[in-house]
Every structure is written in C-alpha cells, then in structure tokens.
Design an enzyme around this catalytic site. Structure first.
Site, PDB file in Angstrom:
ATOM      1  CE  LYS A 110      -1.824   2.752   2.854  1.00 28.18           C
ATOM      2  NZ  LYS A 110      -1.719   3.951   1.994  1.00 28.18           N
ATOM      3  N   GLY A 116       6.948   4.858   8.140  1.00 25.82           N
ATOM      4  CA  GLY A 116       6.118   6.051   8.290  1.00 25.82           C
ATOM      5  C   GLY A 116       6.369   6.686   9.638  1.00 25.82           C
ATOM      6  CB  SER A 117       4.503   9.236  11.476  1.00 30.25           C
ATOM      7  OG  SER A 117       3.236   8.624  11.495  1.00 30.25           O
ATOM      8  CB  THR A 118       7.096   7.612  15.926  1.00 31.66           C
ATOM      9  OG1 THR A 118       8.438   7.531  15.410  1.00 31.66           O
ATOM     10  CG2 THR A 118       7.052   6.934  17.284  1.00 31.66           C
ATOM     11  CD  GLU A 119       0.025  10.707  15.742  1.00 31.62           C
ATOM     12  OE1 GLU A 119       0.718  11.523  15.099  1.00 31.62           O
ATOM     13  OE2 GLU A 119      -1.170  10.885  16.012  1.00 31.62           O
ATOM     14  N   GLY A 152       2.966   4.191  13.375  1.00 27.99           N
ATOM     15  CA  GLY A 152       3.652   2.928  13.642  1.00 27.99           C
ATOM     16  C   GLY A 152       3.226   2.313  14.962  1.00 27.99           C
ATOM     17  CD  GLU A 163      13.434   0.587   8.984  1.00 30.82           C
ATOM     18  OE1 GLU A 163      13.958   1.586   9.507  1.00 30.82           O
ATOM     19  OE2 GLU A 163      13.970  -0.525   8.950  1.00 30.82           O
ATOM     20  CB  CYS A 194      13.122   8.830   8.277  1.00 28.26           C
ATOM     21  SG  CYS A 194      13.928   7.816   7.046  1.00 28.26           S
ATOM     22  CD  GLU A 228      10.293  12.621  11.549  1.00 30.31           C
ATOM     23  OE1 GLU A 228       9.141  12.222  11.772  1.00 30.31           O
ATOM     24  OE2 GLU A 228      11.128  11.950  10.912  1.00 30.31           O
TER      25      GLU A 228
HETATM   26  P1  NAD Z   1       2.428   8.313   7.892  1.00 31.46           P
HETATM   27  O1  NAD Z   1       2.755   7.537   9.104  1.00 31.46           O
HETATM   28  O2  NAD Z   1       1.394   9.370   7.982  1.00 31.46           O
HETATM   29  O3  NAD Z   1       1.960   7.343   6.718  1.00 31.46           O
HETATM   30  C1  NAD Z   1       2.752   6.261   6.288  1.00 31.46           C
HETATM   31  C2  NAD Z   1       1.838   5.232   5.625  1.00 31.46           C
HETATM   32  O4  NAD Z   1       0.946   4.728   6.603  1.00 31.46           O
HETATM   33  C3  NAD Z   1       0.992   5.778   4.483  1.00 31.46           C
HETATM   34  O5  NAD Z   1       0.918   4.817   3.452  1.00 31.46           O
HETATM   35  C4  NAD Z   1      -0.361   5.954   5.152  1.00 31.46           C
HETATM   36  O6  NAD Z   1      -1.438   5.883   4.239  1.00 31.46           O
HETATM   37  C5  NAD Z   1      -0.383   4.786   6.115  1.00 31.46           C
HETATM   38  N1  NAD Z   1      -1.312   4.916   7.252  1.00 31.46           N
HETATM   39  C6  NAD Z   1      -1.760   6.064   7.819  1.00 31.46           C
HETATM   40  N2  NAD Z   1      -2.604   5.776   8.833  1.00 31.46           N
HETATM   41  C7  NAD Z   1      -2.693   4.434   8.920  1.00 31.46           C
HETATM   42  C8  NAD Z   1      -3.398   3.526   9.769  1.00 31.46           C
HETATM   43  N3  NAD Z   1      -4.184   3.963  10.737  1.00 31.46           N
HETATM   44  N4  NAD Z   1      -3.227   2.204   9.577  1.00 31.46           N
HETATM   45  C9  NAD Z   1      -2.399   1.743   8.613  1.00 31.46           C
HETATM   46  N5  NAD Z   1      -1.727   2.552   7.758  1.00 31.46           N
HETATM   47  C10 NAD Z   1      -1.856   3.873   7.916  1.00 31.46           C
HETATM   48  O7  NAD Z   1       3.832   8.890   7.377  1.00 31.46           O
HETATM   49  P2  NAD Z   1       4.108   9.861   6.150  1.00 31.46           P
HETATM   50  O8  NAD Z   1       3.614  11.211   6.524  1.00 31.46           O
HETATM   51  O9  NAD Z   1       3.648   9.232   4.869  1.00 31.46           O
HETATM   52  O10 NAD Z   1       5.710   9.823   6.122  1.00 31.46           O
HETATM   53  C11 NAD Z   1       6.474  10.583   6.963  1.00 31.46           C
HETATM   54  C12 NAD Z   1       6.961   9.800   8.161  1.00 31.46           C
HETATM   55  O11 NAD Z   1       7.627   8.612   7.730  1.00 31.46           O
HETATM   56  C13 NAD Z   1       7.993  10.553   8.975  1.00 31.46           C
HETATM   57  O12 NAD Z   1       7.738  10.396  10.349  1.00 31.46           O
HETATM   58  C14 NAD Z   1       9.308   9.871   8.592  1.00 31.46           C
HETATM   59  O13 NAD Z   1      10.320   9.994   9.547  1.00 31.46           O
HETATM   60  C15 NAD Z   1       8.880   8.474   8.405  1.00 31.46           C
HETATM   61  N6  NAD Z   1       9.851   7.760   7.555  1.00 31.46           N
HETATM   62  C16 NAD Z   1      10.665   6.825   8.142  1.00 31.46           C
HETATM   63  C17 NAD Z   1      11.615   6.156   7.369  1.00 31.46           C
HETATM   64  C18 NAD Z   1      12.520   5.116   7.965  1.00 31.46           C
HETATM   65  O14 NAD Z   1      13.058   4.319   7.210  1.00 31.46           O
HETATM   66  N7  NAD Z   1      12.727   5.084   9.275  1.00 31.46           N
HETATM   67  C19 NAD Z   1      11.725   6.448   6.012  1.00 31.46           C
HETATM   68  C20 NAD Z   1      10.880   7.408   5.458  1.00 31.46           C
HETATM   69  C21 NAD Z   1       9.931   8.043   6.250  1.00 31.46           C
END
Ligand code: NAD
Length: 455
Positions: free
Chosen positions: A154, A207-210, A212, A229, A263, A356
């Site tokens: 996704k 994605g974000s820690t929240e 995650g 991640e 990130c 962040e």
């Molecule tokens: P996000 O957490 O908002 O979204 C990431 C993904 O999760 C998207 O595909 C989104 O549609 C999905 N998602 C959102 N809510 C969900 C839920 N309730 N259940 C399941 N999936 C859900 O993050 P973002 O804004 O797309 O990306 C930015 C964040 O990603 C930053 O915090 C960044 O640090 C982190 N990031 C981490 C790495 C790493 O490798 N550590 C790499 C890139 C980005």
C-alpha cells in the site's frame, strides 16, 4: 470511479487520477496473494533468482521514465530521483542473489541430526510513506520476494504512481500474477485493513512513529510479525578538530535533502562552541548557494514540500521569537515552496530540537566537549541516523559506540546502502532493512530433528 487526485507539488496541479481502492479491494488483493503463495513458494531458488534479475533489468530499462514520474509526484530533484531509481534496480539485483543463499544450520545433537531451514512467512502487507515512495517499497519487496513471500503493497495516497508502475513492470518481467499486488487507498481504511487481516502474516511499515505505534497495537491481535521504520531527529556532531569546510559543505544535503522530508535528516547540528563562528560562515555560504526550484531541472538541489498541509505544519515551527540565523531561497508560488532555514542557537529542549519537523528547518546547538555532545545527541526519543565530524580517529570510534542510533557515518552524511543494515534504535523503529539482515525479517526459522539411531 472513486478516484485519488494526484497532485504535483511544484505546480499544485492535478497530474493524474488513480482508482481509490477500499476495504473489499484489500481483501481481494490478500486473497490473490494467498492463492499465489503455494506456487510461488514452489519456484526453484534458481528460477526465483533469475526472475529477480529480470525485474532488476526491466526497472533499469524504465529508470528515466520512473525517475521523472517520481520527481513530479514527490517534488524531488530529478538528480535525486535518478539516484533512487538506480538504487531500486540495485536492490532487486542484490536480493536476486539471495534465494540460493538462505542458509540454515546443522547443530550437533545426540541421537540424530538437527538442522534449521529459513521458511517464508506467507502474505506480507507493506505500508510505505510519500517521501521516498519507490525506493522504500523496493527495500521491502525485493527481500520479501527473494524469500518466497507474496505481497500486498500500500503506497501513500499522495504518491501512488511509481508503486502502481512497479506492479505492471513486475508482471511484464515475468513475475506470476498475484505475487505482488498494489492497493492505492487511504491508510485509515486500506492500511488498517491490511493490519487486521487474519491472512496477512506480517506488516512491514515505514512512516511516522505515531502511526507505527497504532500498527504495532493492531498487529498484536493476530500476532503478526511487524517491522517498523519510523521517525528521526538525528544529530550531526561537528567537533572543532574536523575539516570544518567539508562538514559545512555536507550539512545542507544532510538536513535539506528531499526538502528535509527525510527520516534520516540530520536536523540537529551540534557544533563545538569554539568552532561555531567558522562553521556557521561556511554553512551560510553553502545554504545560500543551494538551487531550490523546478524538480525536473538537472541543476536543482531542493524541490517543494509534498503538500499545502505539510508546508503549514513546517511553518508552524517558526515564529517571531525563532532565532533565524539565515535562510536560503525559494521560488514564489504556485507550488508548496519553503526556503531552507537555519536556527542558531537552539537549546535541545526547544520544540524545534525535540520534534521531527519533516521540512527544511535545521537547529544548530552549540556544545562543549565530547561528553556534552553525547548527552545532547542521545537526549531524544529517536535513534535513526547521524554523523560525527572529527579528525581524531579514537574519538570517532568512541562516539560511534556512545551514540544511540541505528546508522552513523563518520566524516560523511551517507545513510543507506543496499548491502548494509538500516533501521532505528528507540522510537525510530524495530527491525532492519537492506543488507543480509532484511532477510531475517521475511523468514521464519524452522528446526528439524531427524533421529538416526537404530533400535
Ligand atoms: P504516515 O505515518 O502518515 O503514513 C505512512 C503510511 O501509513 C501511508 O501509506 C499511510 O497511508 C499509512 N497509514 C496512515 N494511517 C494508517 C493507519 N491507521 N493504519 C495503517 N496505515 C496507515 O507517514 P508519512 O507522513 O507518509 O511519512 C512521513 C513519516 O515517515 C515521517 O515520520 C518519517 O520519519 C517516516 N519515515 C521513516 C523512514 C525510515 O526508514 N525510518 C523512512 C521514510 C519516512
């Protein structure tokens, strides 16, 4: 058609519409992946390896087209997008060598022979962000396929285009139908459904820690394997004995690369106080020389932010009291532009140093001596990347061991390589991607005891 309007951040105009899928489509994709699993698992290691090589070749062949699509959709400089597409192909090529090398052990035991196997997990759900859409997908898809899993991927709603292309390229390259399925829809609907689906064995999330944290909670109900991640607030530590010109020349790409939506962004720049003035002089020259503009121009070093919402959330970190030391340039609208901004001096307790920001704002934090540098670097809930600049080799090694982070570079701002492990300490995540380490997270260890004694 229920559509997602895909916006080009540099122009704020719609560049494409794709079908917005929902819960039933996720269920159908999981079913396709489940149905494809037994046959995919039965493909010989040699043939799986050959297929992954073919996919790498196909992606190389489409590299320029995919780079332009990613540059437009994510607003990233075309030179960066080309580098990312080269890494995507390299990632498939690297893991094409893995099917024949998923080695087990033989363990000395009494009465027989004991051996271990690395077995695939089954259907893996993958959820990826918008900042590095295809390259982060490849870090998950390539090792998962090498280990004989099937996949539902996704992408983020803002950047679904290259993942949808990947699915097509994979089928054209010979990957059996149903092995890789891409579902482009909202995280709160499609991502959530993947996390709760009983037939999904694992969630690989970036994605974000929240978000995650919510995924880890949701996955616990069906004891899914989870790799996360997540976010970062990494330190770029500059000692007075460093090559200050080199450290200052590398600092802009370390924090403003991908417009700070990275990130690994080294968004806390810790500078030894005695070198502060000299470092800031070189840093200002480098930031003001950055070419911010059209993502498709070869010379561009920084593009726009991903969306109007992101620009608003980044802007909220600046107010009349912010210690703005200097700013780079940014074009006038349309598009979601934000000039690279350097704050100095910042305390590590200020919110700009704790949260962040995910945009082009850097906080410069002065320090005195090694012990304070380590204390500040580690005073954060995150632990993803970081750099240390010094000419003292013993100090470089002491700092490498003392900083709580998954990835660290000395006299460099490099973060990722296909062949080396990548992932976070603390609230930056769980598990490792890339290198041989990623394969551990797409396999289960099975132990088999074979009794050989007669009678
Ligand atoms: P996000 O957490 O908002 O979204 C990431 C993904 O999760 C998207 O595909 C989104 O549609 C999905 N998602 C959102 N809510 C969900 C839920 N309730 N259940 C399941 N999936 C859900 O993050 P973002 O804004 O797309 O990306 C930015 C964040 O990603 C930053 O915090 C960044 O640090 C982190 N990031 C981490 C790495 C790493 O490798 N550590 C790499 C890139 C980005």
């Amino acid at each position: 058609m229920r559509a997602i309007a895909v916006v080009e951040p540099a122009t704020a105009e719609v560049m494409a519409e794709v079908e917005r899928v929902g819960e039933v489509d996720v269920d159908a994709a999981v079913e396709r992946a489940r149905a494809a699993y037994p046959a995919w698992r039965a493909v010989s290691p040699e043939d799986r390896s050959a297929l992954l090589h073919d996919l790498a070749d196909a992606l190389s062949g489409r590299g320029e087209e995919l780079a332009r699509l990613e540059a437009r959709n994510a607003g990233k400089p075309i030179s960066d997008a080309r580098g990312e597409m080269a890494m995507v192909a390299e990632c498939f090529r690297y893991y094409a060598g893995a099917p024949q090398r998923l080695l087990g052990d033989t363990i000395p035991v009494s009465g027989g022979v004991d051996m271990t196997f690395r077995e695939p997990l089954g259907v893996v759900g993958m959820i990826v962000p918008w900042n590095f859409p295809l390259v982060i997908s490849s870090w998950k898809v390539a090792p998962a396929l090498a280990a004989a899993n099937t996949i539902v991927l996704k992408p983020a709603e803002l950047t679904p285009l290259t993942a949808l292309e990947l699915e097509k390229v994979a089928v054209e390259a010979g990957l059996p139908e149903g092995v890789l399925n891409v579902v482009a829809g909202p995280g709160s609907v499609c991502g959530r459904r993947l996390v709760e689906h009983p037939d999904v064995a694992k969630i690989a999330f970036t994605g974000s820690t929240e978000v995650g944290a919510g995924i880890a909670q949701g996955a616990a109900r069906t004891i899914k394997r989870v790799t996360l991640e997540l976010g970062g607030k990494s330190a770029n530590v500059v000692f007075a004995d460093a090559d200050l010109e080199a450290a200052a020349a590398a600092a802009p790409s370390g924090v403003f690369g991908n417009a700070g939506q990275d990130c690994c962004a080294r968004s806390r720049i810790l500078v030894e106080r005695s070198a502060l003035d000299e470092f800031m002089g070189h840093f200002e020259t480098a930031v003001k020389a950055m070419r911010v503009g059209d993502p498709l121009a070869d010379e561009t070093e920084m593009g726009p932010l991903i969306s109007a919402g992101q620009r608003e959330s980044v802007g909220a970190y600046l107010d009349d009291d912010s210690p703005v030391a200097f700013r780079g340039s940014a074009p006038e609208g349309p598009g979601f532009w934000f000039a690279p901004t350097v704050l100095c001096p910042v305390s590590n307790q200020d919110r700009q140093a704790r949260e962040e920001i995910f945009g082009p704002i850097a906080s410069v934090i002065p320090f005195e001596g090694e012990a304070e540098a380590v204390a500040i670097a580690n005073d954060t809930p995150y632990g993803l990347s970081g750099s240390v600049w010094t000419r003292d080799g013993a100090r470089a090694l002491r700092m490498s061991r003392a900083i709580e982070t998954g990835v660290l570079s000395i006299n460099s701002n490099a973060s990722v390589r296909v062949s080396t492990p990548f992932g976070g300490f603390k609230q930056s995540g769980v598990g490792r991607e890339l290198g041989p380490h990623a394969l551990d997270h797409y396999t289960e260890v099975k132990n088999v005891y074979f009794a050989t004694e007669e009678g």
